[in-house]
Design an enzyme around this catalytic site. Structure first.
Site, mmCIF file in Angstrom:
data_model
loop_
_atom_site.group_PDB
_atom_site.id
_atom_site.type_symbol
_atom_site.label_atom_id
_atom_site.label_comp_id
_atom_site.label_asym_id
_atom_site.label_seq_id
_atom_site.Cartn_x
_atom_site.Cartn_y
_atom_site.Cartn_z
ATOM 1 N N ALA A 108 0.831 -1.206 0.000
ATOM 2 C CA ALA A 108 0.000 0.000 0.000
ATOM 3 C C ALA A 108 0.867 1.258 0.000
ATOM 4 O O ALA A 108 1.153 1.843 1.045
ATOM 5 C CB ALA A 108 -0.947 -0.022 1.200
ATOM 6 N N ILE A 130 -4.949 -0.546 -4.632
ATOM 7 C CA ILE A 130 -4.256 -1.580 -3.866
ATOM 8 C C ILE A 130 -4.760 -2.966 -4.286
ATOM 9 O O ILE A 130 -5.935 -3.314 -4.100
ATOM 10 C CB ILE A 130 -4.471 -1.370 -2.338
ATOM 11 C CG1 ILE A 130 -4.099 0.090 -1.959
ATOM 12 C CG2 ILE A 130 -3.673 -2.391 -1.549
ATOM 13 C CD1 ILE A 130 -2.693 0.536 -2.342
ATOM 14 N N ARG A 145 9.338 -5.261 -10.127
ATOM 15 C CA ARG A 145 9.287 -4.990 -11.573
ATOM 16 C C ARG A 145 9.731 -6.198 -12.390
ATOM 17 O O ARG A 145 9.272 -6.384 -13.524
ATOM 18 C CB ARG A 145 10.122 -3.733 -11.872
ATOM 19 C CG ARG A 145 9.384 -2.496 -11.375
ATOM 20 C CD ARG A 145 10.197 -1.236 -11.282
ATOM 21 N NE ARG A 145 9.368 -0.176 -10.683
ATOM 22 C CZ ARG A 145 9.841 0.959 -10.193
ATOM 23 N NH1 ARG A 145 11.135 1.209 -10.219
ATOM 24 N NH2 ARG A 145 9.007 1.844 -9.676
ATOM 25 N N LEU A 159 -6.087 -12.673 -35.681
ATOM 26 C CA LEU A 159 -7.308 -13.490 -35.630
ATOM 27 C C LEU A 159 -8.491 -12.770 -36.280
ATOM 28 O O LEU A 159 -9.575 -13.359 -36.431
ATOM 29 C CB LEU A 159 -7.655 -13.863 -34.179
ATOM 30 C CG LEU A 159 -7.137 -15.234 -33.705
ATOM 31 C CD1 LEU A 159 -5.619 -15.264 -33.647
ATOM 32 C CD2 LEU A 159 -7.719 -15.596 -32.340
ATOM 33 N N GLU A 191 3.219 -0.615 -10.763
ATOM 34 C CA GLU A 191 4.599 -0.771 -10.273
ATOM 35 C C GLU A 191 5.569 0.118 -11.060
ATOM 36 O O GLU A 191 6.715 -0.249 -11.325
ATOM 37 C CB GLU A 191 5.022 -2.237 -10.235
ATOM 38 C CG GLU A 191 4.149 -3.015 -9.254
ATOM 39 C CD GLU A 191 4.726 -4.291 -8.711
ATOM 40 O OE1 GLU A 191 5.960 -4.443 -8.724
ATOM 41 O OE2 GLU A 191 3.938 -5.128 -8.253
HETATM 42 N N1 CAA Z 1 16.924 1.528 -4.189
HETATM 43 C C1 CAA Z 1 17.334 2.126 -3.043
HETATM 44 N N2 CAA Z 1 17.200 3.459 -2.837
HETATM 45 C C2 CAA Z 1 16.622 4.190 -3.801
HETATM 46 C C3 CAA Z 1 16.177 3.612 -5.014
HETATM 47 C C4 CAA Z 1 16.358 2.216 -5.178
HETATM 48 N N3 CAA Z 1 15.954 1.604 -6.303
HETATM 49 N N4 CAA Z 1 15.644 4.590 -5.788
HETATM 50 C C5 CAA Z 1 15.767 5.734 -5.084
HETATM 51 N N5 CAA Z 1 16.355 5.489 -3.889
HETATM 52 C C6 CAA Z 1 16.693 6.453 -2.846
HETATM 53 C C7 CAA Z 1 17.659 7.521 -3.405
HETATM 54 O O1 CAA Z 1 19.000 7.073 -3.267
HETATM 55 C C8 CAA Z 1 17.356 8.717 -2.533
HETATM 56 O O2 CAA Z 1 17.991 8.528 -1.279
HETATM 57 P P1 CAA Z 1 18.505 9.797 -0.396
HETATM 58 O O3 CAA Z 1 17.265 10.531 0.016
HETATM 59 O O4 CAA Z 1 19.211 9.150 0.745
HETATM 60 O O5 CAA Z 1 19.384 10.602 -1.295
HETATM 61 C C9 CAA Z 1 15.852 8.590 -2.302
HETATM 62 O O6 CAA Z 1 15.537 7.211 -2.490
HETATM 63 C C10 CAA Z 1 15.042 9.446 -3.231
HETATM 64 O O7 CAA Z 1 15.312 9.034 -4.552
HETATM 65 P P2 CAA Z 1 15.005 9.937 -5.842
HETATM 66 O O8 CAA Z 1 15.601 11.290 -5.610
HETATM 67 O O9 CAA Z 1 15.438 9.156 -7.029
HETATM 68 O O10 CAA Z 1 13.410 10.067 -5.776
HETATM 69 P P3 CAA Z 1 12.402 10.729 -6.792
HETATM 70 O O11 CAA Z 1 11.350 11.426 -6.025
HETATM 71 O O12 CAA Z 1 13.136 11.472 -7.852
HETATM 72 O O13 CAA Z 1 11.590 9.469 -7.423
HETATM 73 C C11 CAA Z 1 11.047 7.627 -8.797
HETATM 74 C C12 CAA Z 1 12.106 8.383 -7.974
HETATM 75 C C13 CAA Z 1 11.863 6.585 -9.528
HETATM 76 C C14 CAA Z 1 10.319 8.490 -9.795
HETATM 77 C C15 CAA Z 1 10.034 6.958 -7.801
HETATM 78 O O14 CAA Z 1 9.170 7.923 -7.232
HETATM 79 C C16 CAA Z 1 9.191 5.872 -8.436
HETATM 80 O O15 CAA Z 1 9.678 4.753 -8.654
HETATM 81 N N6 CAA Z 1 7.893 6.129 -8.690
HETATM 82 C C17 CAA Z 1 6.957 5.112 -9.124
HETATM 83 C C18 CAA Z 1 6.258 4.513 -7.948
HETATM 84 C C19 CAA Z 1 5.656 3.175 -8.266
HETATM 85 O O16 CAA Z 1 6.241 2.342 -8.934
HETATM 86 N N7 CAA Z 1 4.464 2.934 -7.723
HETATM 87 C C20 CAA Z 1 3.792 1.691 -7.883
HETATM 88 C C21 CAA Z 1 3.120 1.292 -6.607
HETATM 89 S S1 CAA Z 1 2.758 -0.399 -6.377
HETATM 90 C C22 CAA Z 1 1.499 -0.785 -7.449
HETATM 91 O O17 CAA Z 1 1.564 -0.466 -8.582
HETATM 92 C C23 CAA Z 1 0.282 -1.501 -6.954
HETATM 93 C C24 CAA Z 1 0.311 -2.978 -6.938
HETATM 94 O O18 CAA Z 1 -0.114 -3.557 -5.959
HETATM 95 C C25 CAA Z 1 0.719 -3.779 -8.101
#
Ligand code: CAA
Length: 377
Positions: free
Chosen positions: A124, A157, A243, A333, A358
């Site tokens: 969530a 969710i 992913r 098809l 995701e």
């Molecule tokens: N692993 C570890 N740490 C990570 C990371 C990773 N893959 N990616 C980022 N971080 C850390 C960074 O190092 C940074 O750390 P510090 O604060 O210590 O410097 C912090 O996280 C912030 O990172 P960013 O500056 O890169 O963050 P951002 O705001 O620019 O966003 C983004 C990055 C990639 C756009 C992210 O917001 C993202 O992935 N968004 C998509 C969200 C998503 O996938 N949602 C799906 C929800 S689940 C779902 O779909 C429902 C289901 O049940 C199937």
């Protein structure tokens, strides 16, 4: 480089294929039509040892590799994508608890997730105002000893009405944006928690997608998962692995679509001309490219090599390729592809969301480009 499956990979792939043929494939069209949640199938999946595949043996899990996990999700998704996404998200929840949970949390949640006593686990993170920009979430958690009190709303969710445990992200105030959020484990019976509106969806109709409400939801403070204030990182790490699961799910859908087209031409051989052969050849080549990308990301995760960008690449490429393949399958098809006499119309609908949840393809491209721009500097 060895392109043959190991004994473990082949055993798990075969087990998943058998499970899908017996418990899933015969019912997938019915579950989609009604729609109904494949509860008995997802519980049977856990009993077969296919849920939470990567949870280590010392924590009671199968201790299998991510490559095996990808193969299993592909097999199950080829039969029913709703079942596959339920198992994939439950596995992501189990893996996160295995990685970061306290011994008490592991003892409380892993056995029911792995045995099927819980039909599902839920993730969530998303909210009405925080989808792609996960750092913008507004759900709050406040420490009121001996409890934590959660207030807010989650949306989109998966498996919400059936989950035995939810990983819930909330702001805990250590900082702005991506800083200052933490992850908590919430149970469906916690006071102040309720499952809200169910979405009516074009695809994955057997996987219920709901909103969650937290109105002064009290949970014991021991339900904090991992370190306080590190929630964003926990979410991103879980999604890196998740992913690979979504990419494998899309791959399974694509394989099913190709199978339908091939079977169709066995019966309607007079319709198989040079054009159709060429389209089918292209579909197969793109399918193999997607599979190799997924296996590379999974192999890197298994071997402790950074895999975030490779998982993002596999997710964007596989889900977009699978959508193309499903569209092509409907085209090939012809009018038959637009009826429910053939499963390609369901596969086409089920596939659509894989480029969105995701992390959308645009989000994957951000993750990929940040990795190479960082490497280049
Ligand atoms: N692993 C570890 N740490 C990570 C990371 C990773 N893959 N990616 C980022 N971080 C850390 C960074 O190092 C940074 O750390 P510090 O604060 O210590 O410097 C912090 O996280 C912030 O990172 P960013 O500056 O890169 O963050 P951002 O705001 O620019 O966003 C983004 C990055 C990639 C756009 C992210 O917001 C993202 O992935 N968004 C998509 C969200 C998503 O996938 N949602 C799906 C929800 S689940 C779902 O779909 C429902 C289901 O049940 C199937």
């Amino acid at each position: 480089m060895d392109f043959t499956w190991t004994e473990e990979q082949e055993t798990i792939r075969r087990r998943a294929a058998r499970f899908a043929a017996e418990y899933v494939a015969p019912y997938a069209a019915k579950w989609d039509r009604e729609p109904s949640f494949p509860e008995s199938a997802v519980r049977a999946c856990a009993r077969t040892g296919l849920t939470g595949l990567t949870v280590p043996k010392e924590l009671g899990g199968p201790g299998a590799s991510t490559v095996s996990y990808a193969l299993a999700i592909t097999e199950i998704a080829a039969a029913c994508s709703s079942t596959a996404v339920t198992i994939a998200v439950t596995s992501m929840v189990a893996e996160t608890i295995a990685r970061l949970g306290t011994p008490e949390q592991q003892e409380r949640y892993l056995p029911p997730l792995l045995s099927g006593e819980f039909a599902a686990g839920s993730f969530a993170l998303s909210e009405p105002g925080a989808g792609s920009d996960a750092g913008a979430l507004r759900t709050r958690a406040e420490y009121r000893d001996p409890d934590v009190v959660i207030h807010g709303e989650k949306s989109w969710i998966s498996s919400g009405p059936y989950a035995g445990v939810f990983v819930v992200w909330a702001r805990t105030g250590e900082g702005e944006g991506t800083r200052g959020m933490s992850a908590f484990l919430v149970e469906p019976s916690d006071p102040g928690f309720s499952v809200g509106r169910k979405e009516e969806k074009m695809g994955l109709r057997a996987s219920p997608t709901v909103s969650l409400n937290f109105e002064d939801c009290h949970i014991p403070k021991e339900r904090l998962l991992g370190e306080t204030g590190r929630g964003f990182r926990i979410a991103m790490q879980a999604l890196d692995g998740g992913r690979i699961g979504v990419a494998s799910q899309a791959l399974g859908i694509a394989r099913a679509a190709i199978d339908v087209v091939e079977r169709y031409y066995q019966v309607h051989s007079h319709r198989l001309g040079a054009f159709e052969k060429g389209r089918l050849a292209q579909m197969k080549a793109e399918f193999v490219a997607a599979r190799l990308m997924i296996l590379r990301a999974a192999w890197r995760k298994d071997n402790g090599v950074p895999f975030s960008a490779k998982a993002a690449m596999a997710k964007a490429f596989s889900t977009e390729t699978a959508n193309k393949i499903c569209q092509e399958a409907v085209n090939l098809l012809g009018e038959d592809g637009c009826t429910d006499d053939y499963p390609v119309e369901r596969l086409f609908r089920d596939c659509r969301v894989t480029t969105i949840y995701e992390g959308t393809s645009e989000i994957q491209r951000i993750v990929i480009s940040r990795s190479f721009l960082r490497d280049a500097t």
